[in-house]
Design an enzyme around this catalytic site. Structure first.
Site, PDB file in Angstrom:
ATOM      1  N   CYS A   1       0.816  -1.229   0.000  1.00 12.27           N
ATOM      2  CA  CYS A   1       0.000   0.000   0.000  1.00 12.27           C
ATOM      3  C   CYS A   1       0.841   1.267   0.000  1.00 12.27           C
ATOM      4  O   CYS A   1       0.340   2.341  -0.316  1.00 12.27           O
ATOM      5  CB  CYS A   1      -0.944   0.013   1.195  1.00 12.27           C
ATOM      6  SG  CYS A   1      -2.124  -1.329   1.158  1.00 12.27           S
TER       7      CYS A   1
ATOM      8  N   HIS B   1      -3.453   7.407   2.532  1.00 14.47           N
ATOM      9  CA  HIS B   1      -3.824   6.080   2.029  1.00 14.47           C
ATOM     10  C   HIS B   1      -5.226   5.776   2.532  1.00 14.47           C
ATOM     11  O   HIS B   1      -5.553   6.019   3.694  1.00 14.47           O
ATOM     12  CB  HIS B   1      -2.818   5.040   2.531  1.00 14.47           C
ATOM     13  CG  HIS B   1      -3.242   3.634   2.235  1.00 14.47           C
ATOM     14  ND1 HIS B   1      -3.671   3.237   0.987  1.00 14.47           N
ATOM     15  CD2 HIS B   1      -3.317   2.527   3.031  1.00 14.47           C
ATOM     16  CE1 HIS B   1      -3.985   1.946   1.035  1.00 14.47           C
ATOM     17  NE2 HIS B   1      -3.790   1.500   2.250  1.00 14.47           N
TER      18      HIS B   1
ATOM     19  N   ASN C   1     -10.173   0.169  -0.306  1.00 20.92           N
ATOM     20  CA  ASN C   1      -8.701   0.207  -0.222  1.00 20.92           C
ATOM     21  C   ASN C   1      -8.131  -0.341  -1.534  1.00 20.92           C
ATOM     22  O   ASN C   1      -8.240  -1.538  -1.809  1.00 20.92           O
ATOM     23  CB  ASN C   1      -8.258  -0.642   0.976  1.00 20.92           C
ATOM     24  CG  ASN C   1      -6.741  -0.645   1.171  1.00 20.92           C
ATOM     25  OD1 ASN C   1      -5.994  -0.203   0.300  1.00 20.92           O
ATOM     26  ND2 ASN C   1      -6.309  -1.160   2.305  1.00 20.92           N
TER      27      ASN C   1
END
Ligand code: UT7
Length: 323
Positions: A114, A250, A280
């Site tokens: 990520c 994020h 996500n």
């Protein structure tokens, strides 16, 4: 030495939208649980046969268009992904060819889960800073739907597919002001996809070829770690919390995002939130959020942005950006 500045942004989301209500029919979950615990309402899912490279190509082309540049102007392409099209060539080489960037440009992928986009931005700005490149495309692109266990409610409701990109170029004034990156391989068991080619192609099934996460433990480390790296970034630049115009985090969980905003004493209307619509999307999430807020006019030239990420590895980091 020169600086690197963002010249254009672009993104792409697959057409198919998967709502929480649809997930209620697949696993034992509820729209309410997902919204309250994560902030997610829906996510986009790649069509059959639609790949990371397909999405990355569109996002990169849109970033080039926004920058007013042609692919042939680019001498560095970095794609951050955990879900590439092929073992090799890299997705960056595949999109180099598709974009029509000239042979001779440097193109490669990086793997930092990520945090991949921030790691890629750091790398590209260092290339530009040292004269190794003049113009770069940094892409975060993921088809995480391919590595989800659609029977595991603790993970399948969280993730989505998409791609985001920026074009950065050499500048006399700072754009990527500073980057602060860290990793801790000791935390691998908390978040992983345990299948890999070099294990000798173990039989692939949902037990090993999908995302495994001890979500609650990851959550606590993420909040603590992001708080610390935000402090590190402010201190390194001698900034006050009020000097940041936009937090571009994020997009894993609205509660993690809100905790980081509280740390900055920042109202949520200065935080770019896309987790409700994108879920996500791992390496794609920050450039997708950035492009959203640039295109809707929230982020303006010379705004000070704090980009932050946390992901598997663990990997984490920030980029302080003068847009
Ligand atoms: O991007 C990379 C980094 N990743 C992250 O930052 C993710 C970090 N973690 C999180 O975002 C959160 O921990 C989750 C959203 C994954 C989970 O939220 P939580 O508040 O930490 O929930 P939990 O794991 O502690 O589970 C609470 C309860 C459990 O039931 P019991 O044991 O209390 O009866 C779970 O079984 O919620 C249950 N649960 C669900 N219930 C309905 C777990 N998933 C679901 C679900 N629907 N989808």
């Amino acid at each position: 030495m020169s600086y690197a500045r963002i010249k254009g942004t672009g993104s792409y989301l697959p057409a198919r939208v998967l709502s929480n209500q649809e997930l209620e029919r697949i696993v034992d979950t509820s729209d309410r649980w997902i919204r309250e615990r994560t902030g997610i309402r829906e996510r986009h899912i790649a069509a059959d046969g639609e790949t990371c490279g397909d999405m990355a190509t569109v996002a990169a082309q849109r970033a080039l268009d926004a920058a007013g540049l042609a692919a042939s102007d680019i001498d560095l392409i970095i794609v951050a992904t955990a879900t590439p099209d092929q073992v090799f060539p890299s997705t960056a080489c595949l999109i180099q060819q598709r974009l029509g960037a000239g042979p001779g440009a440097i193109a490669f992928d990086i793997s930092a889960a990520c945090s991949g986009f921030i790691f890629g931005l750091d790398l590209a700005s260092r290339y530009i800073g040292s004269g190794g490149a003049r113009r770069a495309i940094v892409v975060g692109a993921e088809t995480l739907s391919r590595v989800l266990d659609w029977t595991d409610r603790s993970t399948c409701v969280l993730f989505g597919d998409g791609a985001g990109a920026v074009v950065i170029e050499a500048s006399q004034t700072p754009g990527i002001v500073s980057t602060h990156l860290h990793s801790d391989g000791g935390q691998e068991p908390l978040l992983n996809v345990p299948w890999g080619i070099s294990q000798g192609y173990p039989a692939l099934d949902a037990s090993n070829g999908t995302i495994k996460m001890r979500g609650n433990e990851v959550f606590k480390v993420a909040v603590r770690t992001l708080g610390a790296v935000v402090d590190e970034t402010l201190e390194a630049n001698d900034l006050q919390r009020t000097d940041i115009d936009w937090l571009v985090p994020h997009q894993a969980n609205i509660r993690i995002i809100a905790a980081t905003a509280r740390k900055l004493a920042m109202p949520m209307d200065q935080v770019v939130v896309t987790v409700d619509r994108h879920g996500n999307t791992s390496a794609a999430s920050i450039p997708l959020a950035l492009d959203t807020a640039v295109r809707d006019g929230r982020i303006q030239a010379d705004d000070t942005l704090l980009l932050e990420a946390f992901g598997a590895g663990f990997t984490w980091g920030t980029a302080l950006v003068r847009y």
